[in-house]
Design an enzyme around this catalytic site. Structure first.
Site, mmCIF file in Angstrom:
data_model
loop_
_atom_site.group_PDB
_atom_site.id
_atom_site.type_symbol
_atom_site.label_atom_id
_atom_site.label_comp_id
_atom_site.label_asym_id
_atom_site.label_seq_id
_atom_site.Cartn_x
_atom_site.Cartn_y
_atom_site.Cartn_z
ATOM 1 N N HIS A 47 16.890 12.058 -55.092
ATOM 2 C CA HIS A 47 15.465 11.948 -54.767
ATOM 3 C C HIS A 47 14.683 11.046 -55.709
ATOM 4 O O HIS A 47 13.673 11.445 -56.277
ATOM 5 C CB HIS A 47 14.822 13.337 -54.723
ATOM 6 C CG HIS A 47 15.084 14.058 -53.443
ATOM 7 N ND1 HIS A 47 14.749 13.545 -52.217
ATOM 8 C CD2 HIS A 47 15.673 15.250 -53.200
ATOM 9 C CE1 HIS A 47 15.130 14.381 -51.269
ATOM 10 N NE2 HIS A 47 15.695 15.422 -51.836
ATOM 11 N N HIS A 53 17.235 12.421 -45.763
ATOM 12 C CA HIS A 53 16.151 11.537 -46.197
ATOM 13 C C HIS A 53 16.508 10.062 -46.064
ATOM 14 O O HIS A 53 15.681 9.193 -46.322
ATOM 15 C CB HIS A 53 15.744 11.858 -47.641
ATOM 16 C CG HIS A 53 14.777 13.006 -47.718
ATOM 17 N ND1 HIS A 53 13.424 12.834 -47.855
ATOM 18 C CD2 HIS A 53 14.980 14.339 -47.642
ATOM 19 C CE1 HIS A 53 12.829 14.012 -47.878
ATOM 20 N NE2 HIS A 53 13.752 14.941 -47.753
ATOM 21 N N ASP A 103 0.775 2.016 -38.420
ATOM 22 C CA ASP A 103 0.828 0.731 -39.109
ATOM 23 C C ASP A 103 2.259 0.215 -39.122
ATOM 24 O O ASP A 103 2.937 0.197 -40.128
ATOM 25 C CB ASP A 103 0.298 0.926 -40.538
ATOM 26 C CG ASP A 103 0.410 -0.332 -41.360
ATOM 27 O OD1 ASP A 103 0.462 -0.219 -42.589
ATOM 28 O OD2 ASP A 103 0.454 -1.425 -40.763
ATOM 29 N N ASP A 158 3.749 -2.635 -38.977
ATOM 30 C CA ASP A 158 4.254 -3.718 -39.816
ATOM 31 C C ASP A 158 3.970 -3.471 -41.291
ATOM 32 O O ASP A 158 4.093 -4.380 -42.105
ATOM 33 C CB ASP A 158 3.647 -5.048 -39.362
ATOM 34 C CG ASP A 158 2.123 -5.001 -39.392
ATOM 35 O OD1 ASP A 158 1.490 -6.015 -39.051
ATOM 36 O OD2 ASP A 158 1.566 -3.949 -39.747
ATOM 37 N N SER A 202 1.392 -3.264 -42.974
ATOM 38 C CA SER A 202 0.468 -4.197 -43.601
ATOM 39 C C SER A 202 -0.620 -3.450 -44.347
ATOM 40 O O SER A 202 -1.396 -4.037 -45.081
ATOM 41 C CB SER A 202 -0.182 -5.081 -42.530
ATOM 42 O OG SER A 202 -0.870 -4.241 -41.611
ATOM 43 N N GLU A 238 -5.704 0.663 -31.821
ATOM 44 C CA GLU A 238 -4.699 1.645 -32.216
ATOM 45 C C GLU A 238 -5.377 2.880 -32.790
ATOM 46 O O GLU A 238 -5.010 4.010 -32.492
ATOM 47 C CB GLU A 238 -3.760 1.050 -33.275
ATOM 48 C CG GLU A 238 -2.830 -0.006 -32.717
ATOM 49 C CD GLU A 238 -2.182 -0.818 -33.819
ATOM 50 O OE1 GLU A 238 -2.755 -0.888 -34.925
ATOM 51 O OE2 GLU A 238 -1.125 -1.399 -33.573
ATOM 52 N N ASP A 242 -16.835 0.888 -42.297
ATOM 53 C CA ASP A 242 -16.972 -0.455 -42.847
ATOM 54 C C ASP A 242 -15.645 -1.185 -42.736
ATOM 55 O O ASP A 242 -14.894 -1.284 -43.681
ATOM 56 C CB ASP A 242 -17.428 -0.331 -44.298
ATOM 57 C CG ASP A 242 -17.676 -1.697 -44.918
ATOM 58 O OD1 ASP A 242 -17.964 -2.632 -44.146
ATOM 59 O OD2 ASP A 242 -17.576 -1.811 -46.143
ATOM 60 N N GLU A 302 -10.326 3.648 -45.273
ATOM 61 C CA GLU A 302 -11.355 3.724 -44.224
ATOM 62 C C GLU A 302 -10.941 4.733 -43.167
ATOM 63 O O GLU A 302 -11.755 5.434 -42.594
ATOM 64 C CB GLU A 302 -11.574 2.352 -43.595
ATOM 65 C CG GLU A 302 -12.322 1.411 -44.532
ATOM 66 C CD GLU A 302 -12.223 -0.035 -44.103
ATOM 67 O OE1 GLU A 302 -11.353 -0.343 -43.260
ATOM 68 O OE2 GLU A 302 -12.993 -0.852 -44.620
#
Lengths: 154, 715
Positions: free
Chosen positions: B174, B234, B636, B638, B640, B647, B676, B687
């Protein structure tokens, strides 16, 4: 909730912490830990007496909650195995400290704990030494150590 | 008191005194040790039950995550039809191309060239000790080569003790690189005379999962005959999303992290499933089930099992019916009241503490219904018609032969190997806690050992206080190599060595200098502190529910301690010995009663001092934080760190319906407008969390609260 019921709940909880197979039994060797963590201070001799009451006719190495519960409830209700006051503990150490230096040497401690009273096992002795002994002087300042052993009663 | 020149009477008196004094001291000491032992076990239980509750959470949202995966993975339906390996690997190679990557002259880390040599391995170890990072180009190169190598390996590795005298088996690591260093230090590096088997779970939770992978893969390529890796549960990108590995890679490799993760996903699925030593000792990560078939396991196309969350699940309903029939129980559905009672009647955590069969059934029935209901609601909300794919029932699976077994059954074989846990009771039950695999009893073990002429099983998967533990009459050995797993001092790690006599020899360790210098008391206190902190956080996260529970017993603001224990268990359902733990959690008045409102406020104050955020919202966030993060990372795709507005909108609808937060379309639009986010309609994770807080505020109950102040300290 009645006092007895509450006591029984407490005992059952403590018991279950050691009940690894969830079948209301614990290894007989853990009974000492259970009894003591419920606030009692039995001597080894007293513990053996209690075990005799809770063991099966033919000892299996396991103790059943069914047998343990009533016996332990009685112990708690009657407040058996109460501790002696803390200052008596200090006197006990002082009694062994023949030279009145405020500490016991490693040799003295080992001698008394493994040869007198209800002798420690080697494991118990090593555990106590690792916590109690000042490695630089190889002595145990018992006054300091006592504060460790005084625990709040649950 | 005795002086050496004293009379014999004096000496006699002293002896009697010494005896009494000794008894007294010993009595006190034994009581002190017993108290410590109790505290130690309670602490352990706290950690385990919290870990369990976390996995329970995962199981509740399990189908939801699956659904999300399907929705947000492009052309996922097409992928299922095409053979995995071929078409995609060409694309993968292009995407993860490393040859064009330039390594700047300023790079001081190790430079790998292939084929790898022992010097590369030692250079890497040294580099990691110096906290250096391997350049992405070499990471990708290594992963490519590793995948190439793994592909030619069979599903079950065969190891013999006649070539290398001893085989060393290590359990879960781990991400704890220090433990691996310690193992190599104590036991020596892999070499032609030192064979190692690493039994899965190399990543997640610890902070150096990637370094561990790099080290293990390097040694695998340098000494292919002496290093054997088993896949753990895992080694699965879906699990990694939740438990930290994905995050670690993205943080360490901001530019190339995505490629690395994609490659790793393709390496994980090629890891072998099991290792056999001398054809007598079977090593798997999790365990077995009563349908485990080694012959089938040898033949399966293991790389098709990409993730646990994409495989098929056993249909619980049918298995329950079967068990009910065996038990002669009534098949009628449980009434709602019964369901609530059943849920609270199932307190225990791991297999070793599984409740009676009846309770387990009720619990799994309750879980299944809850999840089903929520999925139905989700579907209705977003108006998706999901074609019901043929799901095989457990009984039908069992009756199939090898040749006819469809892919689902094969997936289940792998699922069982990676996720199962042993239990003391006989039989084989669904592992509803983890959401995959089974609880298997000593009879199941016996049967498998007999069927394949094995001597015993070695597995990992579960943390053990001493680093290892036997069960099933010493026929199953659990080996766990991540020391201090829960907290510094919580447990030792261990590895096991087997010689030609196949008698296990254990070496234990604890990879933290601090742990060594602490006395037993200090160690226990430290771990205990950590456990209670975690527990108080959990209590806080359920403030409202607790408040209602307490109110039900007393409206004047006071309850007895006994009531407190009962109420807390009914809300948290952790199966902990609350009366034993109470002194650390609650200070009561002299009459043994508790003012619960102020107690709850104290809890909130402790948490608030860490987060500077209003308590009502904080509570909700705490409860859902890791779920939210996991959901975000799923969307998310990709990696990023950003998701699009569209989405977000879709996901929010699903999630809010799941968590019983009603919001109209307009409500969501308003919400999004007030976030925002940057001009091209993207939302980052902070956000995302903010949005959640705002929504909670605009629901009727929350509107009563004063507006929250913005704080730089975001979660």
């Amino acid at each position: 909730m009645g006092l007895i019921a509450e006591i029984e709940k407490k005992i059952t909880e403590a018991f279950e912490v050691f009940d690894h197979e969830c079948n209301q039994t614990v290894d007989v060797r853990e009974i000492g830990s259970i009894v003591r963590s419920l606030g009692c201070y039995p001597t080894e001799a007293q513990l053996h007496e209690l075990l005799a009451e809770v063991e099966e006719e033919e000892p299996t190495g396991y103790i059943h909650l069914q047998k343990f519960l009533p016996v332990m409830t009685r112990v708690l209700v009657e407040r058996s195995y109460q501790p002696t006051p803390e200052d008596v503990l200090l006197h006990a150490f002082e009694a062994l400290d023949v030279n009145k230096c405020g500490y016991l040497t490693k040799e003295e401690l080992v001698k008394y704990m493994t040869e007198e009273g209800e002798p420690f096992t080697q494991e118990e002795m090593e555990d106590m030494l690792s916590a109690a002994l000042d490695p630089e002087t190889n002595t145990m300042r018992y006054k300091d150590y006592i504060t460790l052993m005084i625990v709040d009663d649950v | 008191m005795g002086h050496s020149h004293c009379s014999s009477a004096c000496r006699f008196r002293f002896c009697a005194l010494a005896f009494k004094a000794a008894v007294l001291i010993q009595r006190w000491y034994r009581r002190y040790v017993a108290r410590l032992e109790m505290r130690r076990r309670c602490t352990w239980r706290i950690f385990q039950s919290i870990e369990y509750a976390c996995e329970q959470d995962q199981i509740k949202l399990h189908n939801f995550f699956s659904y999300l995966m399907d929705r947000f993975t492009p052309s996922s339906s097409k992928e299922r039809k095409l053979p995995h390996a071929f078409c995609r690997y060409a694309e993968l190679e292009k995407y993860c191309d490393y040859e064009s990557m330039e390594v700047p002259d300023s790079y001081v880390g190790p430079r790998l060239s292939f084929p790898l040599l022992p010097d590369h391995a030692t250079a890497l170890l040294e580099a990691f000790k110096q906290k250096q990072q391997l350049h992405a180009r070499y990471v990708l190169n290594l992963l490519h080569e590793t995948r190439k190598h793994l592909k030619q390996l069979p599903n079950i590795s065969h190891v013999s003790t006649c070539y290398s005298e001893e085989v060393t088996v290590c359990g879960d690591l781990h991400g704890q690189l220090d433990d691996l260093f310690l193992i190599f230090y104590k036991n020596g590096l892999p070499s032609p005379s030192k064979t190692y088997v690493f039994n899965g779970d190399f990543v997640d939770r610890g902070k150096q999962s990637l370094e561990i992978l790099i080290v293990l893969f390097t040694f695998l390529l340098v000494y292919p005959n002496e290093v054997h890796l088993n896949r753990g549960n895992h080694e699965d990108h879906m699990v990694n999303l939740r438990y930290g590995f994905t995050k670690e890679v993205m943080q360490k490799y901001k530019v190339h992290g995505r490629k690395i993760l994609k490659m790793i996903q393709n390496v994980f699925c090629w890891l072998p499933l099991a290792t056999l030593i001398d054809e007598k000792v079977l090593i798997i990560h999790g365990g077995i089930s009563d349908t485990t078939d080694l012959d089938m396991l040898e033949k399966i196309q293991r790389h098709k099992f990409i993730s646990v969350l994409r495989g098929k699940k056993r249909k619980e309903s049918n298995r329950n019916v079967e068990i009910q029939e065996i038990n002669g129980e009534d098949k009628a559905q449980a009434s709602p009241a019964e369901q609530d009672g059943a849920a609270s009647a199932c307190p225990q955590s791991r297999a070793a503490q599984a409740p009676s069969m009846a309770n387990r059934l009720e619990f799994s029935r309750w879980v299944r219904q809850t999840v089903q209901e929520q999925i139905e609601r989700c579907r209705r909300l977003v108006d998706v018609s999901e074609s019901e794919e043929e799901e095989l029932t457990y009984s039908s699976l069992v009756s199939m032969t090898d040749l006819d077994a469809p892919e689902s059954f094969r997936s289940l074989q792998i699922l069982d190997i990676l996720w199962s846990d042993p239990m003391p009771q006989e039989g084989c039950r669904e592992n509803t806690v983890r959401g995959g695999g089974c609880y298997f009893g000593p009879d199941v073990t016996e049967k498998i050992l007999k069927k394949y002429s094995l001597q015993f099983l070695i597995r990992s998967h579960e943390c053990k206080q001493e680093g290892y533990e036997f069960c099933h009459n010493r026929k199953v050995l659990t080996i766990f190599s991540a020391s201090n797993y829960y907290e510094i001092g919580s447990n030792r790690g261990a590895y096991v060595k087997l010689g030609p006599d196949l008698v296990p020899h254990f070496v234990q360790y604890q990879a933290n200098k601090t742990a060594h210098t602490l006395t037993m008391t200090q160690r226990i206190s430290r771990v205990e502190e950590s456990a209670f902190r975690a527990l108080r956080e959990k209590l806080f996260a359920h403030t409202s529910a607790l408040s209602s529970a307490f109110k039900a017993y007393d409206k004047e603001g006071r309850i007895t301690l006994s009531t407190w224990a009962t109420a807390v268990e009914s809300v948290l359902r952790l199966g902990l010995p609350w009366r034993m733990l109470r002194p650390q959690l609650v200070r009561s008045a002299a009459d043994g009663t508790l003012e619960y409102q102020s107690w709850l406020e104290d809890l909130a104050m402790e948490q608030r001092s860490r987060e500077h955020i209003q308590s009502g919202l904080l509570e909700v966030i705490y409860r859902n934080r890791s779920n939210l993060e996991t959901i975000f990372r799923i969307i998310d795709r990709d990696h990023s760190g950003l998701i699009s507005f569209e989405e977000f909108h879709q996901t929010w609808k699903l999630f809010s319906s799941h968590m019983n937060i009603e919001l109209t379309d307009d409500g969501i639009s308003d919400l999004v407008r007030s976030i925002d986010f940057n001009k091209d309609g993207n939302i980052d994770f902070n956000e995302f969390l903010e949005a959640f807080r705002l929504v909670k505020q605009s629901t009727p109950a929350a509107r009563a609260k004063p507006p929250r102040s913005h704080d730089a300290n975001r979660i």
